[in-house]
Write a protein that holds these residues in place. Structure first.
Motif, PDB file in Angstrom:
ATOM      1  N   GLN A 205       0.832  -1.204   0.000  1.00 28.40           N
ATOM      2  CA  GLN A 205       0.000   0.000   0.000  1.00 28.40           C
ATOM      3  C   GLN A 205       0.864   1.251   0.000  1.00 28.40           C
ATOM      4  N   GLU A 206       1.974   1.211   0.758  1.00 26.74           N
ATOM      5  CA  GLU A 206       2.901   2.341   0.758  1.00 26.74           C
ATOM      6  C   GLU A 206       3.495   2.548  -0.628  1.00 26.74           C
ATOM      7  N   SER A 207       3.845   1.437  -1.281  1.00 25.61           N
ATOM      8  CA  SER A 207       4.380   1.530  -2.642  1.00 25.61           C
ATOM      9  C   SER A 207       3.332   2.075  -3.601  1.00 25.61           C
ATOM     10  N   ARG A 208       2.095   1.631  -3.433  1.00 25.12           N
ATOM     11  CA  ARG A 208       1.019   2.125  -4.294  1.00 25.12           C
ATOM     12  C   ARG A 208       0.818   3.624  -4.103  1.00 25.12           C
ATOM     13  N   ASP A 209       0.871   4.088  -2.858  1.00 23.96           N
ATOM     14  CA  ASP A 209       0.728   5.521  -2.587  1.00 23.96           C
ATOM     15  C   ASP A 209       1.847   6.315  -3.257  1.00 23.96           C
ATOM     16  N   MET A 210       3.069   5.752  -3.206  1.00 20.31           N
ATOM     17  CA  MET A 210       4.207   6.425  -3.822  1.00 20.31           C
ATOM     18  C   MET A 210       4.034   6.493  -5.345  1.00 20.31           C
ATOM     19  N   VAL A 211       3.533   5.399  -5.941  1.00 20.46           N
ATOM     20  CA  VAL A 211       3.274   5.371  -7.385  1.00 20.46           C
ATOM     21  C   VAL A 211       2.243   6.433  -7.763  1.00 20.46           C
ATOM     22  N   GLU A 212       1.180   6.548  -6.968  1.00 20.73           N
ATOM     23  CA  GLU A 212       0.139   7.529  -7.262  1.00 20.73           C
ATOM     24  C   GLU A 212       0.670   8.950  -7.138  1.00 20.73           C
ATOM     25  N   ASP A 213       1.555   9.188  -6.152  1.00 17.49           N
ATOM     26  CA  ASP A 213       2.145  10.519  -6.004  1.00 17.49           C
ATOM     27  C   ASP A 213       2.981  10.871  -7.235  1.00 17.49           C
ATOM     28  N   ALA A 214       3.809   9.925  -7.688  1.00 20.72           N
ATOM     29  CA  ALA A 214       4.638  10.157  -8.871  1.00 20.72           C
ATOM     30  C   ALA A 214       3.771  10.346 -10.111  1.00 20.72           C
ATOM     31  N   SER A 215       2.730   9.531 -10.210  1.00 24.86           N
ATOM     32  CA  SER A 215       1.821   9.610 -11.353  1.00 24.86           C
ATOM     33  C   SER A 215       1.137  10.967 -11.412  1.00 24.86           C
ATOM     34  N   ASN A 216       0.676  11.461 -10.276  1.00 25.66           N
ATOM     35  CA  ASN A 216       0.008  12.761 -10.239  1.00 25.66           C
ATOM     36  C   ASN A 216       0.955  13.893 -10.596  1.00 25.66           C
ATOM     37  N   MET A 217       2.197  13.797 -10.133  1.00 25.19           N
ATOM     38  CA  MET A 217       3.177  14.834 -10.420  1.00 25.19           C
ATOM     39  C   MET A 217       3.471  14.911 -11.929  1.00 25.19           C
ATOM     40  N   ILE A 218       3.687  13.738 -12.561  1.00 23.29           N
ATOM     41  CA  ILE A 218       3.956  13.706 -13.999  1.00 23.29           C
ATOM     42  C   ILE A 218       2.720  14.111 -14.793  1.00 23.29           C
ATOM     43  N   LEU A 230      -8.899  15.222 -22.456  1.00 25.11           N
ATOM     44  CA  LEU A 230      -7.538  15.240 -21.924  1.00 25.11           C
ATOM     45  C   LEU A 230      -6.563  15.096 -23.082  1.00 25.11           C
ATOM     46  N   TYR A 231      -5.528  15.941 -23.097  1.00 22.85           N
ATOM     47  CA  TYR A 231      -4.515  15.907 -24.143  1.00 22.85           C
ATOM     48  C   TYR A 231      -3.186  15.452 -23.530  1.00 22.85           C
ATOM     49  N   PHE A 232      -2.693  14.298 -23.990  1.00 28.12           N
ATOM     50  CA  PHE A 232      -1.439  13.738 -23.484  1.00 28.12           C
ATOM     51  C   PHE A 232      -0.324  14.098 -24.471  1.00 28.12           C
ATOM     52  N   ASN A 242       8.951   4.367 -18.287  1.00 22.63           N
ATOM     53  CA  ASN A 242       7.806   3.486 -18.071  1.00 22.63           C
ATOM     54  C   ASN A 242       6.511   4.161 -18.521  1.00 22.63           C
ATOM     55  N   TYR A 243       6.499   4.665 -19.754  1.00 23.20           N
ATOM     56  CA  TYR A 243       5.326   5.415 -20.205  1.00 23.20           C
ATOM     57  C   TYR A 243       4.064   4.545 -20.210  1.00 23.20           C
ATOM     58  N   LYS A 244       4.214   3.236 -20.444  1.00 23.31           N
ATOM     59  CA  LYS A 244       3.044   2.355 -20.442  1.00 23.31           C
ATOM     60  C   LYS A 244       2.399   2.322 -19.059  1.00 23.31           C
ATOM     61  N   SER A 245       3.228   2.282 -18.021  1.00 22.88           N
ATOM     62  CA  SER A 245       2.697   2.258 -16.652  1.00 22.88           C
ATOM     63  C   SER A 245       1.950   3.543 -16.328  1.00 22.88           C
ATOM     64  N   TYR A 246       2.493   4.679 -16.805  1.00 21.60           N
ATOM     65  CA  TYR A 246       1.807   5.948 -16.562  1.00 21.60           C
ATOM     66  C   TYR A 246       0.475   5.996 -17.299  1.00 21.60           C
ATOM     67  N   LEU A 247       0.462   5.553 -18.555  1.00 20.37           N
ATOM     68  CA  LEU A 247      -0.793   5.538 -19.304  1.00 20.37           C
ATOM     69  C   LEU A 247      -1.835   4.672 -18.610  1.00 20.37           C
ATOM     70  N   TYR A 248      -1.402   3.511 -18.140  1.00 19.21           N
ATOM     71  CA  TYR A 248      -2.336   2.626 -17.435  1.00 19.21           C
ATOM     72  C   TYR A 248      -2.894   3.320 -16.198  1.00 19.21           C
ATOM     73  N   GLN A 249      -2.014   3.960 -15.446  1.00 19.48           N
ATOM     74  CA  GLN A 249      -2.427   4.629 -14.215  1.00 19.48           C
ATOM     75  C   GLN A 249      -3.441   5.742 -14.499  1.00 19.48           C
ATOM     76  N   TYR A 287      -0.385  14.388 -29.980  1.00 17.55           N
ATOM     77  CA  TYR A 287      -1.140  14.146 -28.758  1.00 17.55           C
ATOM     78  C   TYR A 287      -1.911  12.832 -28.823  1.00 17.55           C
ATOM     79  N   LEU A 288      -2.141  12.261 -27.643  1.00 14.28           N
ATOM     80  CA  LEU A 288      -3.217  11.291 -27.465  1.00 14.28           C
ATOM     81  C   LEU A 288      -4.350  12.072 -26.809  1.00 14.28           C
TER      82      LEU A 288
END
Length: 420
Positions: A205-218, A230-232, A242-249, A287-288
C-alpha cells in the motif's frame, strides 16, 4: 446526531458477529439481507433466520430477493459477479432512500488474503494486490483486522448462532479452492503467515501511494485538460522509461481493456482510435486525446425559424437585424438576409461538404480540406457545427463564413449572426 449504519447480514458467522458487536454500540442500525435464490430452500432458510433474529431483537430489517441466475444470463456475467453487482447496487440505493450514513460488511483478514491470492493468480498489478480496503466510499469493513479464527472464538464465547452456507464446502469456486487447499498450507508453513501477510500488504500500500504521487506529479506536467477532453503530450510521454505504466495509471478508471492497442497508439499514425464503453483515445499528431463518446445522433438537424431571435441548443446563436456592419470575426458574421431560406438548419459536418470561404474569391473548398489546413483534431472536427440555408453552408460556425451570403453594396436587409 447518532450515525445510522446499514449492516449487510447474510446469516453466516462473520455477519452475525458483526451484527452482535454493533447492537452493543451506540449506533442506530438497520440490517440488509440479500436472498440470491441460488441454494433453493437453504436460501429461504437464511432469510427466515435473519428475519427471526431482527424481529426478536427489534432491529430494522430490509430484505431483497434477486433472480440472480436470470440477471447473470441477461448481462453475460458469472453468478458471483452478478450477485456482487446486485447486492452493492441495492445497498447504495437502500442507504440513500433510508438515509444511512455508512454501509458495513463483515469482510475479515482471511477474506483479504484469499482476494490477494485470487488476484495474484490472475496477474494483477499493485491495485489488486493491496487487497480489500477498510473503507471504500460509504462501505466500511470493521472486521478486516481480525482472522476467521478470532471471529469464530468471539461467536463461541458470546453464544452467537449463525447459518452455515453449504456452498462454502464446495470447491466449485476458485475462492473456495484457495480457502480449503492453499491457505491451510501457507499457515502450516508459517503459523504467523496471516500477520506476515498483513505487513506485506502494508508495504504494498505504501508503494502504491508512492506510485500515485509520482503519477500525479507527472500528470500535471504532461497532460492538458480542455473541457471534457484530456490531451497527453506525446513528446514528453515517450521520454518516460515506463510510459506504459503511466498511461495505465491515468486511463484505468475509464474502462479500457485493449491495453496493448493503447500502448501502440503512441507510435502509430494519426487518426487511430481505441474505444471503451463511454470513452475513446485518439492519436492526433503530437497528442493522445481522451474524450467522452458522444451518443447523440450525428445526423440530427436543428431547424431555426425566421422569428427566432436566439437559440440555446445545441449551441447558442443570436440573430439580429442591423443597419450597419462591422468586421466579420470567428464568432460574428453579417449576411444578406434576403438570400436566406427558412428554416435555417444547424447540423454537424459530413464527408463531401464543401463551401466557398469568404475572402477566397468564390473558390470552392471541401470542408475536410479546410479542417486539415487548420490542423484541427478529429474531435474538433466532430464538434464543428454548420449553419445552412437550403442545404448550402452559410457559416462554419466559429470559423468561416460562406462567400455567397456576404453583404453587398446593394444589400437591403442585413442580419448579424453571433455565436454566444
Amino acid at each position: 446526531m447518532q450515525q445510522r449504519l446499514l449492516l449487510t447480514v447474510s446469516g453466516g458467522l462473520d455477519s452475525m458477529v458483526l451484527l452482535d458487536l454493533f447492537r452493543k454500540l451506540p449506533f442506530e442500525i438497520g440490517v440488509a439481507h440479500c436472498n440470491f435464490q441460488l441454494r433453493g430452500l437453504e436460501s429461504f432458510g437464511d432469510q427466515n433466520f435473519v428475519e427471526d433474529y431482527a424481529n426478536h431483537n427489534n432491529v430494522s430489517l430490509f430484505v431483497n430477493q434477486f433472480d440472480t441466475k436470470a440477471f447473470a444470463e441477461d448481462h453475460k456475467l458469472s453468478t458471483q459477479v452478478a450477485a456482487r453487482e446486485l447486492r452493492y447496487s441495492w445497498f447504495y440505493e437502500l442507504s440513500e432512500a433510508e438515509h444511512f450514513d455508512y454501509i458495513l460488511t463483515a469482510h475479515h483478514a482471511d477474506d483479504n488474503l484469499e482476494t490477494f491470492l485470487i488476484n495474484l493468480s490472475r496477474g494483477s498489478g499493485l491495485e489488486g494486490l493491496t487487497g480489500i480496503p477498510a473503507q471504500n466510499d460509504k462501505v466500511i469493513r470493521p472486521l478486516l483486522a481480525f482472522s476467521r479464527d478470532e471471529i469464530a472464538l468471539y461467536a463461541k464465547e458470546n453464544k452467537i448462532e449463525w447459518r452455515e452456507d453449504s456452498s462454502n464446502a464446495s470447491d466449485k469456486y476458485l475462492r473456495n479452492k484457495i480457502r480449503h487447499a492453499v491457505v491451510p498450507l501457507l499457515k502450516e508453513l508459517n503459523p504467523n503467515f496471516l500477520s506476515a501477510f498483513e505487513k506485506t500488504q502494508s508495504h504494498l500500500q505504501e508503494s502504491r501511494d508512492m506510485v500515485e504521487d509520482a503519477s500525479n506529479m507527472i500528470y500535471h506536467q504532461l497532460v492538458r485538460e480542455q473541457g471534457a477532453e484530456l490531451y497527453f503530450d506525446l513528446k514528453q510521454l515517450i521520454t518516460l522509461d515506463n510510459y506504459k505504466s503511466y498511461l495505465y495509471q491515468w486511463l484505468k478508471e475509464y474502462g479500457f481493456k485493449a491495453w496493448e492497442d493503447i500502448y501502440d497508439l503512441v507510435y502509430t499514425t494519426s487518426g487511430k482510435q481505441v474505444f471503451a464503453a463511454n470513452h475513446r483515445l485518439i492519436k492526433d499528431r503530437e497528442y493522445l486525446i481522451l474524450s467522452p463518446i458522444n451518443s447523440s445522433d450525428e445526423t440530427t438537424e436543428y431547424p431555426i425559424f425566421e422569428k427566432d431571435k436566439e437559440v440555446n441548443f445545441p449551441i447558442k446563436l443570436s440573430f439580429k437585424k442591423v443597419n450597419t456592419t462591422a468586421d466579420v470575426s470567428d464568432n460574428t458574421i453579417f449576411v444578406d438576409a434576403d438570400k436566406l431560406s427558412y428554416p435555417l438548419i444547424l447540423r454537424k459536418w459530413r464527408e463531401g461538404d464543401f463551401f466557398h470561404p469568404l475572402g477566397m474569391g468564390g473558390k470552392t473548398k471541401k470542408l475536410s480540406k479546410f479542417f486539415k489546413d487548420l490542423k484541427m483534431s478529429l474531435i474538433a472536427k466532430e464538434e464543428s457545427w454548420l449553419l445552412c440555408s437550403n442545404s448550402q453552408i452559410v457559416w462554419v460556425v466559429g470559423m468561416r463564413q460562406e462567400e455567397d451570403f456576404k453583404i453587398e453594396p446593394t444589400t437591403q436587409n442585413r442580419l448579424k449572426i453571433e455565436l454566444l
